[in-house]
Design a protein around this motif. Structure first.
Motif, PDB file in Angstrom:
ATOM      1  N   PRO A 344       0.834  -1.209   0.000  1.00  0.00           N
ATOM      2  CA  PRO A 344       0.000   0.000   0.000  1.00  0.00           C
ATOM      3  C   PRO A 344       0.865   1.253   0.000  1.00  0.00           C
ATOM      4  CG  PRO A 344       0.036  -0.992   2.180  1.00  0.00           C
ATOM      5  CD  PRO A 344       0.745  -1.950   1.274  1.00  0.00           C
ATOM      6  N   PRO A 345       0.355   2.331  -0.592  1.00  0.00           N
ATOM      7  CA  PRO A 345       1.127   3.583  -0.610  1.00  0.00           C
ATOM      8  C   PRO A 345       1.210   4.179   0.785  1.00  0.00           C
ATOM      9  CG  PRO A 345      -1.078   3.961  -1.434  1.00  0.00           C
ATOM     10  CD  PRO A 345      -0.956   2.477  -1.235  1.00  0.00           C
ATOM     11  N   GLU A 346       2.159   5.070   0.966  1.00  0.00           N
ATOM     12  CA  GLU A 346       2.277   5.802   2.228  1.00  0.00           C
ATOM     13  C   GLU A 346       2.079   7.280   1.948  1.00  0.00           C
ATOM     14  OE1 GLU A 346       2.487   4.815   5.203  1.00  0.00           O
ATOM     15  OE2 GLU A 346       2.858   2.675   4.935  1.00  0.00           O
ATOM     16  N   PRO A 347       1.079   7.922   2.542  1.00  0.00           N
ATOM     17  CA  PRO A 347       0.044   7.308   3.386  1.00  0.00           C
ATOM     18  C   PRO A 347      -0.985   6.569   2.520  1.00  0.00           C
ATOM     19  CG  PRO A 347      -0.412   9.636   3.121  1.00  0.00           C
ATOM     20  CD  PRO A 347       0.904   9.387   2.425  1.00  0.00           C
ATOM     21  N   ALA A 348      -1.678   5.618   3.142  1.00  0.00           N
ATOM     22  CA  ALA A 348      -2.616   4.772   2.402  1.00  0.00           C
ATOM     23  C   ALA A 348      -4.030   5.335   2.421  1.00  0.00           C
ATOM     24  CB  ALA A 348      -2.603   3.360   2.980  1.00  0.00           C
TER      25      ALA A 348
END
Length: 393
Positions: A344-348
């Motif tokens: 997942p990307p940061e932030p998700a």
């Protein structure tokens, strides 16, 4: 069937006198020939009629493409035909895909015959769909079948457009059609021999080298005589030979599982391939490292957090799919969802998820429909406690 250049030019002139979109279809000889070339191209246009072209006889369709490239083309399951159409110089700039439109409209069945029957009330017989279209001359019944595949496409397009407009999905359909036109459907694999059915059962680098050489020998021969490789020697036969490693040509010929119409007539070819595999210094590795995610069934062991994210998000997207009456696989491809769940990307949050989906090739409507849903699902998954482990006895 139009199989002369003069007949083709006369047809182009007739098509120029028609009006409205171009209904088009192509017939290949999949399962019979090595190539995926078109062996028949059907075109219908109101005011002009139906035209059946013989591509091997005509060659390039330059004049026709110059005439119709700017018009809307109607195809059913365009992804199946665009490659062979482009091969002869036919390349649309505007598309209406009736199969894709039927999916977006939420129809329960999306095959051409089923959609025509559901929306137009006409039953189309599909008895020649798997025929060898490289046959010459083509039987009259096949030509009738092929003509019917395009003669109803304009009417079908109009009926589907009404449904899409009624349900507020016209914009979604336009994005999907535009996306199809930008894709290259030719898949180039780094080690195509690894697609051998049953190759996973082969153990050892030497055995894999033999499988590779056998596959390459079969592929070269199939290309040379333009025959589907599986019609010469099936995958199962190549795998059997690679696993057993016969010690002589006689042993190979006696191998019961080494079957196929060219298994004995080309025995020298296959024996040479086995010897090449035995002598090779380039032994394949058993598993190829790459950008391939583990199958979801093992996620709970390999990455439990990703497993929870995937399962929760999949459930939420299925709910959206039901609400919109759009198949879940059209909402978002399973591969896209797996990738954002695994890493997942940061932030998700919604914006991070949206950016990841765009980078993976999602359309704007897909991002709008799923980014917030996925972000919320990931939060929900992170708050779900792990199931308690069983006490040791």
């Amino acid at each position: 069937m139009i199989d002369t250049h003069s007949g083709y030019l006369a047809a182009v002139e007739a098509i120029s006198g028609g009006t409205g979109p171009i209904a088009i279809d192509a017939e290949r000889a999949s399962g019979y020939r090595y190539s995926q070339r078109a062996y028949l191209i059907q075109i219908f246009r109101r005011g002009a009629g139906t035209f059946l072209f013989d591509p091997p006889a005509i060659g390039a369709f330059t004049e026709l493409n110059e005439l119709i490239a700017g018009e809307e083309w109607i195809l059913h399951a365009a992804s199946q035909d665009l490659t062979c159409l482009r091969e002869v110089g036919l390349d649309p700039t505007r598309l209406f895909d009736t199969e894709l439109a039927a999916r977006l409209a939420g129809l329960p069945r999306v095959g051409l015959g089923a959609v025509v029957e559901d929306l137009l009330g006409i039953h189309l017989a599909k008895e020649h769909s798997a025929a060898d279209w490289s046959t010459r001359p083509l039987p009259q019944s096949w030509l009738v079948y092929a003509a019917l595949d395009v003669e109803l496409l304009v009417d079908l397009r109009e009926s589907l457009a009404v449904v899409l407009e009624r349900d507020g999905k016209s914009g979604i359909a336009e994005q999907e059609f535009a996306s199809v036109l930008t894709r290259d459907f030719v898949v180039v694999r780094q080690e195509p021999w690894r697609r051998l059915s049953g190759v996973h059962a082969i153990r050892g680098g030497r055995n894999l080298a033999i499988a590779r050489e056998l596959w390459q020998a079969r592929d070269a021969f199939a290309r040379e005589i333009d025959t589907a490789p599986g019609r010469l020697v099936p995958d199962s036969a190549l795998v059997a030979a690679a696993r057993m490693v016969p010690e002589s040509k006689r042993d190979l010929a006696a191998l019961k599982d080494f079957t196929g119409r060219a298994s004995r007539s080309q025995i020298d070819r296959w024996w040479d391939a086995i010897q090449a595999g035995m002598a090779s210094d380039d032994l394949p590795v058993l598993r190829v490292a790459g950008d391939v995610l583990p199958p979801p069934r093992v996620w709970s062991d390999k990455n439990p957090d990703a497993d929870k994210r995937l399962k929760t998000a999949r459930t939420r997207i299925t709910e959206v799919s039901t609400d919109l009456s759009i198949p879940v696989e059209n909402m978002l491809t399973p591969e896209m969802l797996r990738r954002v769940a695994w890493t997942p990307p940061e932030p998700a949050g919604k914006d991070g998820i949206a950016a990841s989906l765009v980078a993976l090739g999602a359309r704007a409507w897909q991002v709008d429909a799923t980014a917030q849903v996925i972000a919320d699902a990931f939060v929900e998954a992170s708050q779900t406690p792990q199931p308690a482990s069983e006490p040791e006895s």
